[in-house]
Motif scaffolding. Sequence first.
Motif, short mmCIF file in Angstrom:
data_model
loop_
_atom_site.label_atom_id
_atom_site.label_comp_id
_atom_site.label_asym_id
_atom_site.label_seq_id
_atom_site.Cartn_x
_atom_site.Cartn_y
_atom_site.Cartn_z
N GLU A 1 13.70 74.45 -56.98
CA GLU A 1 15.18 74.41 -57.29
C GLU A 1 15.88 75.78 -56.49
N SER B 1 16.02 74.32 -52.88
CA SER B 1 17.08 73.58 -52.65
C SER B 1 18.28 74.20 -52.55
N GLN C 1 19.10 75.98 -49.31
CA GLN C 1 19.27 75.12 -48.44
C GLN C 1 20.62 74.62 -48.42
#
Length: 819
Positions: free
Chosen positions: A402, A405, A408
Amino acid sequence: MPHPTGLTHEEVLRRRAAGQGNNVKIQTSRSYLEIFQENFLTFINMVFFSISGIMIALRRYSDAILVVVIILIGVVIGIVQEIWAKRKLDEIALLQRPTAMVVREGVEFEITPDQLVLGDILEVKAGDQILVDGMIFGDGKVEVDESLLTGESDLVLKTSGDEVFSGTICVSGSAYFQATQVGANTVAYKLISGARSFRKILTPLQREINLIIRALLLVACFLWLLVMISFFSRTYSFADIVQHAAVVAGLVPAGLLIAITVAYGTGALRMLGEDVLIQQANAVESLSHVDVLCVDKTGTLTANHINLQSIHAIDYPEAVLREILGDYAYNTTAPNRTSEALGKGCEGKARKVVAEIAFSSARKWSAISLASIATDGVTDEAQAYVLGAPEMLEHALTFTPEIRSLLQAGTSQGLRVLIFAMAAGTDWMTAEETVLPLLKPLAVIYFSDQLRTNVAETLHQFRIAGVELKVISGDNPETVASLARQAGLSVDGDLKVVSGLDLAKLSPAEFDQVAKTATVFGRITPEQKAAIVKSLRTQQRYVAMIGDGVNDVLSLKQANLGIAMESGSKATRSVADIVLLKDSFASLPHALIEGQRIQNGIRDSLAIFLIRIACVTILIFSIAMVTDSFPMFNKQSALLALYGTGLPTAMFPIWAQPGATKKRRKVLRSILHFIVPATISMTIVALFVYLLFLMRAILDLQPGLQLSDSDYALPRTALVTVLIFCHLLLLPFLKPPTRHWVAGEPLSGDIRYSYIALIMAGVTLLTLIVPIFRDFFELATLSSTDILFLITVALEWAFIQRALWRSRFFDNFLGVDLR
């Protein structure tokens, strides 16, 4: 941190009256004395004044006056222009002078350094210059850059009882200190306002012109030696020897130095209108040599207006998290733009700070522990909160899918992404060597920063000029790369990106290769930033560095050209060669164009001066060999220098047009194709004219008589006249107004150079015709037929010279490409 009381108003007055004030004038530019010395007390000026003194002793007063007047004209022009520029620069630099935050009678306010007295209590924060010596007291602590004093780039931690010194820079933290030394007693008071005197970098053009002038001085010294020998070996009188020595002194192009001074001053004044403050005289011209421009992301590509975009809580109530973030921002003793953005987005309240580690560019994280408070059953007693770059905290926490992500997603949008985490206990914060403990991630926070207006167009103009661009930032590499693409830095979208963490693992050779090939550098420490600039310079690149933060000071000092933003730290502005007022990044291309204009104006002036010097030098040798005489006297040499080069080139720095020059091409090499053919052909024509008129003088002699000095007057007058006309005809060839004049240089279309040639030709004719002017310059009377003949010879020379340039005769004859 509670405010100390400080001195009272009465104590300040008593100490100032006792001579304990910081009475050191902050120098914003060169002093009037320095300007006078650099323009007046030069080697060549002293030679000319010595010759004038000898001429006065010989009662040749007009010769002495002429030499002095010509030299003083140049000196006065240089001094007046530089004083004008100095006053303009001082007027603006006054707004940029460093200030100090002082506490008196319990009140904190800002004052100028000259108002400080011994014993004053001062507050210093990140980015401040420390203006007097003192001792830290209280709970504060700062990290100080002492490189301006010691040359060492490592930051020095200062806490209660430690000394701080003037001329150093606070990089992180905040603290109070008491002034223990002020004025001339400080360790480095000369560096308080003059960090730029620490940098004195000559441009390639300056180095080459210095080399040319030194070579010409050697030639002049050799000729002076020959003149001295001729006094003993020939029948020349002492007065003749002095005349010859004066002519030889004229071979050193003092007027060229004046042209350069005018060019630099004109450029600096032009840039004031573009919101560009020039702090080094050669800075604008230096910009025209730049082939690598290194920029920081924050404050350069972006407007440095950081906004809190969003908070992504990780297994923690967002409402509680916002309260903690608000308190974090509210209570930090070393606020920065990131904490200010947090404070605007999250409301905080005052709490006692148990321990704190201020943000630094090297760590790229900060930490704070606040006094215990319960919120919905959750207490932060004996806990610390850490806010920092994910890469720098990665070893102390676990990145879940998580979290990765979220990281990113933020970096791909060009957002600044930070992690907010919690650590148990505070002992690690007060240890001598700070090591992060195990952290628990609380949130991923996004911050946004706007690109500057016209930044894409500005970068495009640099690319067109052949300047390679590199972005060096402390932010995440992918965030920086995304913003760089938005700014149009990569036409095809492909950028080579490298992280500071990866750079740290490279060998010196690998580091140099990456510095050369990469475009975007992220998570870079101040030391790495300076190392990248240094690496590029060792690879023979001419590097400009733009920065705004105190973390940019080291790299600005390493660069060939340092550029700072007005909104940046005082320390950054102090070491910069150029300051962009109003943070006008878009003004830089205008400065680049002005630098090209300066370089081209100096190049044109140099071409004309070198042709005159080479012609006269060759004529001295050739006429001495053929006729055992000297080609001209002092006044006639001065007339040629004044009419042929001095006055015509006076407007070159103002009229010069911008235009890119070939990178790494020496200026002398770029004008050889113009100088060599013109020098050879002009010397041959001048020698022909001299011998022709000398032959006429011989034929007019009565049988049995020998040539006297008066018989050489007509050949010398004819020689000087034809040389002046030929030099004036060089101007339309140098800047062809029409295609008919295109031969040695490309079409310019600027007719002003031709007009000044016509005006000076008229002045020359007036000097030849009017008796008072003719007698002053010791010229013989030329008949109208003689004058017409000399004009015809000069015009014929111009046609022949045009043919030589167009056919590239000398290139083919020598077997080289003079272009």
